[in-house]
Structures are given as structure tokens and as C-alpha cells.
Write an enzyme that holds these catalytic residues in place. Sequence first.
Site, mmCIF file in Angstrom:
data_model
loop_
_atom_site.group_PDB
_atom_site.id
_atom_site.type_symbol
_atom_site.label_atom_id
_atom_site.label_comp_id
_atom_site.label_asym_id
_atom_site.label_seq_id
_atom_site.Cartn_x
_atom_site.Cartn_y
_atom_site.Cartn_z
ATOM 1 N N HIS A 101 0.832 -1.202 0.000
ATOM 2 C CA HIS A 101 0.000 0.000 0.000
ATOM 3 C C HIS A 101 0.866 1.251 0.000
ATOM 4 C CE1 HIS A 101 1.142 -0.532 4.160
ATOM 5 N NE2 HIS A 101 0.887 0.752 4.370
ATOM 6 N N ASP A 103 0.522 4.806 2.054
ATOM 7 C CA ASP A 103 -0.231 5.197 3.253
ATOM 8 C C ASP A 103 -1.397 6.123 2.917
ATOM 9 O OD1 ASP A 103 1.259 3.740 5.085
ATOM 10 O OD2 ASP A 103 2.691 5.376 5.431
ATOM 11 N N HIS A 258 4.680 0.040 0.176
ATOM 12 C CA HIS A 258 5.421 -0.716 1.189
ATOM 13 C C HIS A 258 4.561 -1.802 1.796
ATOM 14 C CE1 HIS A 258 3.612 2.708 3.318
ATOM 15 N NE2 HIS A 258 3.572 1.938 4.397
ATOM 16 N N ARG A 273 5.706 6.255 14.479
ATOM 17 C CA ARG A 273 5.534 6.701 13.102
ATOM 18 C C ARG A 273 4.977 8.107 13.024
ATOM 19 N NH1 ARG A 273 1.751 4.506 8.477
ATOM 20 N NH2 ARG A 273 1.045 6.651 8.646
#
Length: 284
Positions: A101, A103, A258, A273
Site C-alpha cells: 500500500h 499510506d 510498502h 511513526r
Amino acid sequence: MSQLTIKPVTGNIGAEIEGADLSMPVDPSVAEALRDALWSYQVLFLRDQHLDIAQLKQVTALFGPLQRLPYVEPLPDDPLVIGVQKKASDKNVGVFGGNWHSDFSFLEHPPAGSLLSAVQVPEIGGDTVWSNQIAAYETLPDDLKRAVEGRAAIHVGKPHGVKFAPKGKQRSTIKMVRGDPEADRETVHPAVRAHPETGRKALFVNPVYTSRLDGMMEAESEPILDRLFWHATRPEFSCRHRWRAGDLVIWDNRTTLHFAVNDYDGSDRLLYRTTFSDEQRPHA
Ligand SMILES: [Fe+2]
């Protein structure tokens, strides 16, 4: 002049950056060199950084304004930071990001990039893989290139909405909001996007959030998307990172996909993150 050493990790994507201590205030020339490296290599790996939350946010801001994401629960005391965590006791659970995907591509303004700072990682397993979507676009077979050139794709927040959300109670490595009808809203993005900094074209579709190509029914679109996804994630466009505690990884969300590899049941893993936007940066 910056003191950075840039070491590409594969022929197509990713570079290890040496000579930077990002826990200290960063010189503007170093920041510029990091941005240039990110636009060139799409994913940057920096070992032994051990950033705290404040330092991670400062580094994130070198690339663009921090972006708060919907549908995921941030840290209790910081809405701009997400804790990506799996505990040793979490067995047979899905991991956040456990399919290819980009993000939050279903947002009207998808994030420009993301950073992960590793606090605790398994001795073995829990790698992350990225794939270069500029290389994927440039090597598309002619018929696929014709299928996507000038065409838009429809993105939907599938894991978070009502229509597509997995049934039953889900446990994941982060707390996600599910069942939000707003996430079923269709968002339209070009299937091929020009990078705002470099102008280079990248394929911008992914199997988690892209539901169909614009102007096609899902059934008509599906075989084309399947071929695109297969091509977009070929090993020669990818690099794989084996995490160590203290690592900082920065990626460009506009030109990469990723995948978080979930092969570490029985081990604790915690990464922080952050996400940055390109909305306030001038677009080419
Ligand atoms: Fe992700």
C-alpha cells in the site's frame, strides 16, 4: 556542504545515509541533502539514531508539515505520532500495513511521506519492504501504460469503512477505527502522478485502497489492476529493511508502496511513526 555519505542499497530503490546525527539540530545544508536523497532514492535508512518523540517530529518537519491521520489512534499525549506495536503475546493478529500500500492513499490529500523510528524490534523478522513506483511506471508493458496514462483511479478507505471492512473484531498492531461510512467515500487520484519536486512520473495504485480504475466497473478494472499490482511489486523494484533498534527510516509515499512482513509472532516490536504532507510545499 553536508557530510552525508549516501550508499544505495539496491539498483532501483533505497539508500543508507551515514554521517548524520538527527538527534541534534540539523544544519540547513544537511536537511537539503536529505530531501534531495529522498527524492532520488525514495527510501532512506539511518542507523543508530535512537530519536525521542520530540526529535522524531523535528526531523519529520524537515520534509514537510506534520500531518495528522484519521482512522488510527495516535499516542495518548501526541496526536501527530502513532505507535506501531505488536506484543509477544499477540499471536495470529493482522499487522498494520500487512499488504502492499501507499499510506492513506484514499484521503483527498494523501501523505507525502512517512517516518518510522524503531524502539524495539524482533531479533529475527518484522522486516519492511518498499517498491519503487517510478521504476514500475517506466517499465510498464505498453498495453498497461496505455490503460493508466491519463486515467484516474478510485481509492476507498476499505479497512476503515462499512462496505469493505473486515467482519468481526480485528486486532491489529495499531488501533484502527472501523465502520466509519466516511471512509467508503470514493476519492479520485491520477493513476500516474508526477512527483511535485522532481516531475518524475510514478504509478499510484495499490491493492489495499484502490478499488477500480475510473470509467470502469470493478469487474472490468480488476484484471488490469491485478496485472498492475503484480508488476508494481516485482522484486527488482524493491528493497527490504532488517530493523535494528535506533533505526530511522524515511520514505516518499508518492513514489513507493510498502509492506510490513508479519513473521515475528512471539516477539515484541515497537516503532513510532510520523507522517508529513506536501500541501504547503510548492507544486511543480
Ligand atoms: Fe503503511
